[in-house]
Design a protein around this motif. Structure first.
Motif, PDB file in Angstrom:
ATOM      1  N   ASN A 238       7.028 -40.208  -8.043  1.00 30.68           N
ATOM      2  CA  ASN A 238       7.436 -38.803  -8.091  1.00 30.68           C
ATOM      3  C   ASN A 238       6.263 -37.835  -7.935  1.00 30.68           C
ATOM      4  OD1 ASN A 238       9.930 -39.870  -8.691  1.00 30.68           O
ATOM      5  ND2 ASN A 238       9.800 -39.461 -10.887  1.00 30.68           N
ATOM      6  N   LYS A 239       5.087 -38.366  -7.712  1.00 32.18           N
ATOM      7  CA  LYS A 239       3.873 -37.542  -7.702  1.00 32.18           C
ATOM      8  C   LYS A 239       3.910 -36.446  -6.640  1.00 32.18           C
ATOM      9  CE  LYS A 239      -1.152 -38.065  -7.937  1.00 32.18           C
ATOM     10  NZ  LYS A 239      -2.291 -39.013  -7.849  1.00 32.18           N
ATOM     11  N   GLY A 240       4.563 -36.735  -5.510  1.00 32.98           N
ATOM     12  CA  GLY A 240       4.605 -35.755  -4.431  1.00 32.98           C
ATOM     13  C   GLY A 240       5.644 -34.666  -4.602  1.00 32.98           C
ATOM     14  N   MET A 241       6.445 -34.749  -5.640  1.00 35.01           N
ATOM     15  CA  MET A 241       7.488 -33.752  -5.879  1.00 35.01           C
ATOM     16  C   MET A 241       6.912 -32.481  -6.495  1.00 35.01           C
ATOM     17  SD  MET A 241      10.550 -35.892  -7.605  1.00 35.01           S
ATOM     18  CE  MET A 241      11.258 -37.335  -6.825  1.00 35.01           C
ATOM     19  N   VAL A 242       7.752 -31.455  -6.523  1.00 31.07           N
ATOM     20  CA  VAL A 242       7.444 -30.274  -7.318  1.00 31.07           C
ATOM     21  C   VAL A 242       7.372 -30.712  -8.779  1.00 31.07           C
ATOM     22  CG1 VAL A 242       8.304 -28.019  -8.056  1.00 31.07           C
ATOM     23  CG2 VAL A 242       8.650 -28.785  -5.691  1.00 31.07           C
ATOM     24  N   GLN A 243       6.355 -30.254  -9.485  1.00 28.38           N
ATOM     25  CA  GLN A 243       6.143 -30.639 -10.885  1.00 28.38           C
ATOM     26  C   GLN A 243       6.392 -29.408 -11.765  1.00 28.38           C
ATOM     27  OE1 GLN A 243       4.805 -34.122 -11.454  1.00 28.38           O
ATOM     28  NE2 GLN A 243       5.586 -34.102  -9.343  1.00 28.38           N
ATOM     29  N   ILE A 244       7.396 -29.496 -12.625  1.00 26.38           N
ATOM     30  CA  ILE A 244       7.790 -28.357 -13.454  1.00 26.38           C
ATOM     31  C   ILE A 244       7.555 -28.699 -14.927  1.00 26.38           C
ATOM     32  CG2 ILE A 244       9.690 -26.850 -14.137  1.00 26.38           C
ATOM     33  CD1 ILE A 244      10.870 -27.207 -11.373  1.00 26.38           C
ATOM     34  N   PHE A 245       6.874 -27.793 -15.611  1.00 29.38           N
ATOM     35  CA  PHE A 245       6.490 -28.028 -17.013  1.00 29.38           C
ATOM     36  C   PHE A 245       7.114 -26.962 -17.908  1.00 29.38           C
ATOM     37  CE2 PHE A 245       3.220 -30.547 -19.349  1.00 29.38           C
ATOM     38  CZ  PHE A 245       3.491 -30.053 -20.614  1.00 29.38           C
ATOM     39  N   GLU A 246       7.857 -27.412 -18.903  1.00 27.24           N
ATOM     40  CA  GLU A 246       8.465 -26.498 -19.865  1.00 27.24           C
ATOM     41  C   GLU A 246       7.452 -26.135 -20.941  1.00 27.24           C
ATOM     42  OE1 GLU A 246      12.602 -27.090 -21.464  1.00 27.24           O
ATOM     43  OE2 GLU A 246      11.472 -27.324 -23.337  1.00 27.24           O
ATOM     44  N   ALA A 247       6.955 -24.908 -20.904  1.00 20.40           N
ATOM     45  CA  ALA A 247       5.980 -24.443 -21.898  1.00 20.40           C
ATOM     46  C   ALA A 247       6.638 -23.564 -22.959  1.00 20.40           C
ATOM     47  CB  ALA A 247       4.850 -23.685 -21.208  1.00 20.40           C
ATOM     48  N   LYS A 248       7.395 -22.572 -22.533  1.00 26.72           N
ATOM     49  CA  LYS A 248       8.137 -21.669 -23.416  1.00 26.72           C
ATOM     50  C   LYS A 248       7.240 -20.808 -24.305  1.00 26.72           C
ATOM     51  CE  LYS A 248      11.189 -24.564 -25.281  1.00 26.72           C
ATOM     52  NZ  LYS A 248      12.439 -25.065 -25.908  1.00 26.72           N
ATOM     53  N   ASP A 249       5.996 -20.646 -23.926  1.00 30.21           N
ATOM     54  CA  ASP A 249       5.077 -19.810 -24.696  1.00 30.21           C
ATOM     55  C   ASP A 249       3.826 -19.604 -23.867  1.00 30.21           C
ATOM     56  OD1 ASP A 249       3.957 -18.664 -27.351  1.00 30.21           O
ATOM     57  OD2 ASP A 249       2.492 -20.185 -26.793  1.00 30.21           O
ATOM     58  N   LYS A 250       3.208 -18.428 -24.011  1.00 33.04           N
ATOM     59  CA  LYS A 250       2.025 -18.111 -23.216  1.00 33.04           C
ATOM     60  C   LYS A 250       0.877 -19.076 -23.502  1.00 33.04           C
ATOM     61  CE  LYS A 250       0.344 -14.766 -26.642  1.00 33.04           C
ATOM     62  NZ  LYS A 250       1.320 -15.143 -27.671  1.00 33.04           N
ATOM     63  N   GLY A 251       0.683 -19.427 -24.768  1.00 34.97           N
ATOM     64  CA  GLY A 251      -0.389 -20.356 -25.122  1.00 34.97           C
ATOM     65  C   GLY A 251      -0.116 -21.748 -24.614  1.00 34.97           C
ATOM     66  N   HIS A 252       1.131 -22.190 -24.722  1.00 39.74           N
ATOM     67  CA  HIS A 252       1.501 -23.512 -24.214  1.00 39.74           C
ATOM     68  C   HIS A 252       1.374 -23.570 -22.692  1.00 39.74           C
ATOM     69  CE1 HIS A 252       2.451 -24.492 -28.184  1.00 39.74           C
ATOM     70  NE2 HIS A 252       3.753 -24.392 -28.188  1.00 39.74           N
ATOM     71  N   ALA A 253       1.621 -22.444 -22.035  1.00 33.64           N
ATOM     72  CA  ALA A 253       1.449 -22.403 -20.577  1.00 33.64           C
ATOM     73  C   ALA A 253       0.000 -22.707 -20.201  1.00 33.64           C
ATOM     74  CB  ALA A 253       1.854 -21.033 -20.038  1.00 33.64           C
ATOM     75  N   LEU A 254      -0.943 -22.147 -20.957  1.00 32.43           N
ATOM     76  CA  LEU A 254      -2.369 -22.401 -20.691  1.00 32.43           C
ATOM     77  C   LEU A 254      -2.714 -23.851 -21.009  1.00 32.43           C
ATOM     78  CD1 LEU A 254      -3.919 -19.124 -22.188  1.00 32.43           C
ATOM     79  CD2 LEU A 254      -3.139 -19.554 -19.862  1.00 32.43           C
ATOM     80  N   ARG A 255      -2.103 -24.402 -22.056  1.00 33.57           N
ATOM     81  CA  ARG A 255      -2.350 -25.814 -22.404  1.00 33.57           C
ATOM     82  C   ARG A 255      -1.816 -26.739 -21.314  1.00 33.57           C
ATOM     83  NH1 ARG A 255      -0.903 -23.136 -27.290  1.00 33.57           N
ATOM     84  NH2 ARG A 255      -2.695 -23.161 -28.723  1.00 33.57           N
ATOM     85  N   ALA A 256      -0.610 -26.438 -20.832  1.00 33.77           N
ATOM     86  CA  ALA A 256      -0.023 -27.252 -19.771  1.00 33.77           C
ATOM     87  C   ALA A 256      -0.866 -27.174 -18.502  1.00 33.77           C
ATOM     88  CB  ALA A 256       1.399 -26.792 -19.487  1.00 33.77           C
ATOM     89  N   ASP A 257      -1.335 -25.985 -18.191  1.00 33.48           N
ATOM     90  CA  ASP A 257      -2.129 -25.817 -16.972  1.00 33.48           C
ATOM     91  C   ASP A 257      -3.424 -26.625 -17.031  1.00 33.48           C
ATOM     92  OD1 ASP A 257      -2.393 -24.311 -14.374  1.00 33.48           O
ATOM     93  OD2 ASP A 257      -4.237 -23.651 -15.359  1.00 33.48           O
TER      94      ASP A 257
END
Length: 983
Positions: A244-263
């Motif tokens: 699945n590596k070539g697919m679009v990768q979507i990460f559920e963060a639900k918070d500004k801080g978690h978004a930075l952690r996921a990134d």
């Protein structure tokens, strides 16, 4: 008749269209319908920025054939005149649960006690499930599809919302007449991740946010190792992750801080996630923009709090009030800053609320073009389907909306939502507009009727003279049903009739109050006119400015570095120079530049410190404030987790600690396991985001623990090893032996699986990482030193160590330091032998001793805790003060940078109103690297500003209630107090 024929034609067209094209035709006589349909004279939004006035949209079967202002129509074309109407692309939801069976949390509570995976042939952790495919659990839901179509959606991207690695999604057209063979546009549309464990799986690890992030890091390392053919066994999870590596990768963060952690996780593995946000991205918009990610933004705005009761109003924090006020501006701020985002109704209790919130976001400044992009072209880009969906370009699916006008105008009616060329009628577009003022005469009495509202859903007000009567109006399929009552409701007139195009009047059958049947006529006096937009438009409420952090005591801008001269102070150097009277300290470029008398300020700001004291900032060697989690208790060793992953820069403990003169601390993992997680060494830079608090080139530390907590004496578990103090020792022996073997293999150049946990433990053996060890009892202190000596390293610090006085000579010989309490004892069994002379006795044996807090309240008065060593042990003032400044700096290997007032060190300084260890003294200014992060005078101003802002927000909420808006009950948001044993 024309409408009936068009619908019938489209039905047969769709019936043939949605049969599989390679199926044999064995029944009856069949013929494919290849007619075209042309929608003419409409305002067509081909894309949000490409608009055609008086345009034509030509479709055939499920695709758009052509669009333009002047196109040639084939002979077999059905024409639909949309004069005065508009056509938009149907909306797309990238983050949906539509049609996919979701995991349900099993009944019964309690913490899971399963430590191993329950599956075979899959990844070692059950919460990693990339092998799951949403298509396998997909079933088209007619009811939900209709609700989504009524809101303007034509396509949804759905997945299983369960687990950390969740598998693939399914892209579905909301086509009521189709089959899954045609509706499913992509059965593996994207790969999904989140920070949440599966609700179905019992495996206890990870039990925290930092454990989840560590697991994701290890998962990607393992996938890389597996992809290179290094495994002797089959792992279906890793195989799916790799596939699945070539697919679009979507990460559920639900918070500004978690978004930075996921990134960060994505960046470390060469992945650019698309991130599901939390609606608070505006609070850290610069950092959000810097991720370069596309975002999926929910618009689930909070309701105002009912603050009419002044006592209950006190429950609501300013932060929560402010978020209510600011949240609707989030899409606008994202758009202004060039962040690419789509919008989603995710987490809304009702899809009907979506359009209301969308209009609210536009009212708060979201440009309509950006709103349309966020619902059409951007979600198509996110999914890599721009050539198929999201616009009305030739060759794309015939997914479009027909409206009475501007789709983002509240008075606009959505008539039809076409999906894959199939018509779905929301409101009859041929319905006549009956709105206006009428006169009705019945039984010699005159009545005035005013019909207003939406064309398809009008409302009526009937008056007799000036008296408003109880009345009802229903309008459907060009038939009206009208009733009103007179004489205090005793007489009711009921009317029904067909609305005709050739008359402005309304007429039909009348039932009089006595039951007699008659006729009525409502004579139209004037046509309804829309109010001038300027008069009708509601002004957006005032949006409170964002602060850093966005809480009550945040700053309107991040504090800046200054050059400062402290003039004529009593200076506590925490060095051999001791305490200097009437001395100046010059701060330049964030460093201590000069120390002496009568220094030249140059262009530096001068602060008169006469009669005041200047010290180095206090350092707390053992703290748990400013953390989102403390323990990862899922395993008995969690060396792979990092406290740096869970720093909470908005924690009020930071500000309160600054008010107590604290400038640095070690944020430690808790004591739930013998081998805990890695520390975060922080400077309390209030207003910075999480990474801005972490020391650059930070020393490497890890938390170990001994005693009651690690063998789970205090929470009743009987399932996780170890259960005894003997078992604790064997955990250390086992893990260090494994780490030694791992490190040997690595150094010998042999092939090895990267194991973050073993990497960290090998750093300890190699002297590259230091242990802060939670400890109490002398026997265990001795044991830990012997284990360390066996593997050739030195324990850096024993923290708590309330029986340290019993083994102080052995500690000095080993070379270990101590972080202890000034006078805590008898709060649990293993501290019964604690004495307040502990710090002084260890110090006299040559042990470097620091006084620490391990407590959110005590950290604010560590200056007074240091003073207790003078009473208990006869320490000098200077030696006592060193226990909260240079000594913890030495224990943290920071003494070359901070902890004392010495030229060249960081300007981490505190200006005290008096003697720094007096209970009457206050910290007037707390400075870190030349930046003042706490100022007593500014604090007074902030308190006044907080009261003013709070009162203003309360008035706004009272106005919301007066306007009849839905409110939520007041509630108190309190961050959980985290301690060593918090789970």
């Amino acid at each position: 008749m024309k409408k009936t024929m068009l619908t019938l034609c489209l039905f047969w067209c769709s019936a043939f269209l949605f049969a599989q094209d390679y199926f044999p035709e064995n029944e009856g006589v069949k013929a494919n319908n290849n007619n075209y349909t042309a929608f003419t004279n409409a305002k067509i939004y081909v894309t949000p920025t490409e608009v055609i006035n008086k345009g034509t949209l030509l479709i055939q079967n499920d695709k758009i054939v052509n669009v333009g202002s002047s196109i040639n129509l084939p002979s077999n074309t059905i024409t639909v005149d949309l004069e005065g109407k508009s056509i938009y692309p149907s909306f797309i939801d990238v983050y949906s649960k539509f049609g996919v069976e979701q995991a349900k949390k099993p009944s019964g509570g309690g913490r899971s006690a399963q430590y191993e995976a329950e599956r075979e042939g899959f990844y070692w952790n059950d919460h990693i499930m990339p092998e799951n495919d949403a298509i396998a659990k997909f079933k088209y839901d007619d009811k939900a599809a209709k609700e989504l179509r009524d809101a303007g959606f034509g396509i949804v991207n759905s997945h299983i919302h369960d687990g950390i690695a969740r598998g693939t999604g399914v892209l579905v057209a909301l086509n009521a007449s189709g089959t899954d063979a045609n509706r499913v546009l992509d059965d593996r549309s994207a790969q999904y991740f989140s920070l949440e464990r599966s609700v179905l799986k019992k495996q206890s690890y990870p039990s925290s946010l930092m454990g989840t992030l560590a697991l994701l890091r290890q998962m990607y390392s393992d996938a890389d190792w597996y992809a290179k053919g290094n495994s002797n066994t089959k792992d279906r999870s890793l195989e799916a992750l790799i596939a699945n590596k070539g697919m679009v990768q979507i990460f559920e963060a639900k918070d500004k801080g978690h978004a930075l952690r996921a990134d960060k996780i994505g960046d470390a593995n060469g992945i650019q996630y698309t991130i599901l946000g939390g609606g608070n991205e505006f609070e850290r918009i610069a950092e959000i923009k810097a991720t370069n990610a596309k975002y999926i933004i929910p618009i689930d705005f909070p309701e105002a709090y009912d603050v009419s009761d002044p006592y209950q109003e006190g429950y609501v924090s300013l932060q929560d009030m402010r978020f209510w006020n600011q949240a609707p501006s989030n899409p606008k701020v994202l758009a202004e800053n060039g962040v690419v985002f789509s919008l989603t109704p995710y987490d809304l209790k009702s899809i009907s609320k979506f359009n209301d919130n969308l209009m609210k976001a536009i009212l708060y400044g979201l440009p309509k073009t950006k709103a349309l992009e966020a619902l059409t072209t951007v979600p198509a880009q996110i999914l890599g389907k721009e050539n198929k969906i999201g616009s009305l370009k030739a060759g794309t699916y015939a997914n479009f909306l027909i409206t009475s006008g501007d789709i983002f105008d509240k008075s606009t009616t959505l008539y039809e939502n076409w999906v894959q060329g199939t018509q779905n009628i929301i409101n009859d577009k041929d319905i006549k507009d009956i709105r206006g003022d009428y006169s009705i005469t019945l039984e010699g009495q005159s009545f005035d009727a005013s019909i207003t509202g939406e064309i398809a859903k009008p409302k009526i007000e009937v008056k007799q003279d000036t008296v408003k009567l109880t009345s009802k109006l229903a309008y459907d399929n060009n038939w009206i049903q009208l009733s009103f009552a007179t004489d205090k409701g005793e007489k009711t007139y009921r009317m029904t009739g067909a609305v005709t195009k050739d008359s402005d009047n309304l007429s039909g059958r009348l039932i009089l109050p006595n039951g007699t049947e008659s006729f009525f006529t409502a004579v139209k006096k004037s046509t309804f006119e829309e109010k001038d937009k300027k008069d009708d438009e509601t002004e957006a409420p005032k949006v409170m400015p964002v602060t850093f952090p966005n809480v009550g005591y945040g700053y309107t801008s991040i504090p800046k570095q200054e050059n400062v001269l402290f003039k004529n102070a009593t200076v506590w150097t925490s060095e051999d120079d001791g305490i200097l009277e009437n001395t100046d300290v010059l701060v330049k470029d964030g460093k201590i530049s000069k120390i002496g008398k009568d220094l030249n300020a140059g262009r530096a700001k001068v602060i008169d410190a006469t009669g005041k004291h200047v010290t180095a900032g206090i350092i707390d060697e053992h703290s748990h404030i400013a953390a989102l989690a403390v323990n990862e208790a899922g395993h008995n060793s969690t060396a792979e987790v990092k406290m740096e992953d869970v720093v909470d820069p908005e924690h009020m403990g930071i500000y309160r600690s600054l008010a107590g003169g604290v400038t640095s601390l070690q944020l430690l993992h808790g004591s739930a396991n013998p081998i805990g997680g890695r520390s975060a060494i922080l400077k309390l830079k209030w207003g910075e985001e999480a990474d801005g608090l972490i020391y650059d080139n930070s020393p490497k530390f890890i938390k170990f623990a001994l005693g009651e907590n690690v063998k789970q004496s205090n929470w009743g578990s009987r399932s996780r090893f170890p259960q005894t103090r003997m078992g604790v020792e064997q955990v250390f022996m086992n893990y260090f032996q494994r780490a030694k073997e791992y490190d040997t293999k690595k150094k010998n150049g042999e092939a090895y699986r990267y194991d973050e946990e073993m990497e960290v433990l090998a750093e300890i053996i190699n002297g590259e990482r230091f242990i802060s060890c939670h400890s109490y009892v002398q026997s265990e202190i001795n044991m830990m030193m012997k284990v360390a000596e066996k593997f050739g390293f030195v324990v850096n610090t024993f923290t708590h160590i309330l029986e340290g006085y019993k083994v102080a000579d052995k500690m000095a010989k080993h070379g270990v330091g101590a972080g202890t309490f000034s006078d805590w004892w008898a709060y649990k069994y293993e501290v019964n032998d604690a004495i307040p002379y502990n710090a002084a006795i260890m110090q006299k044996q040559g042990v470097t001793v620091a006084i620490n807090s391990d407590d959110r309240e005590m950290i604010r008065r560590l200056n007074q805790e240091a003073a207790k060593t003078i009473k208990y042990g006869g320490m000098t003032e200077l030696e006592a003060w060193k226990m909260v400044t240079i000594n913890p700096a030495k224990l943290l290997h920071l003494d070359d940078r901070t902890g004392s007032i010495k030229v060249g060190k960081d300007a981490d300084l505190v200006l005290w109103s008096g003697h720094p260890m007096s209970i009457y003294t206050k910290a007037e200014k707390t400075m870190i690297e030349g930046v003042t992060y706490f100022d007593l005078e500014m604090d007074k101003q902030q308190r006044a500003a907080i009261n003013k802002e709070r009162n203003e927000l309360v008035k706004m909420m009272l106005n919301e209630k007066a306007g009849g808006n839905k409110m939520q009950a007041p509630k108190k948001s309190v961050k959980r107090v985290l301690t060593c044993d918090s789970l």
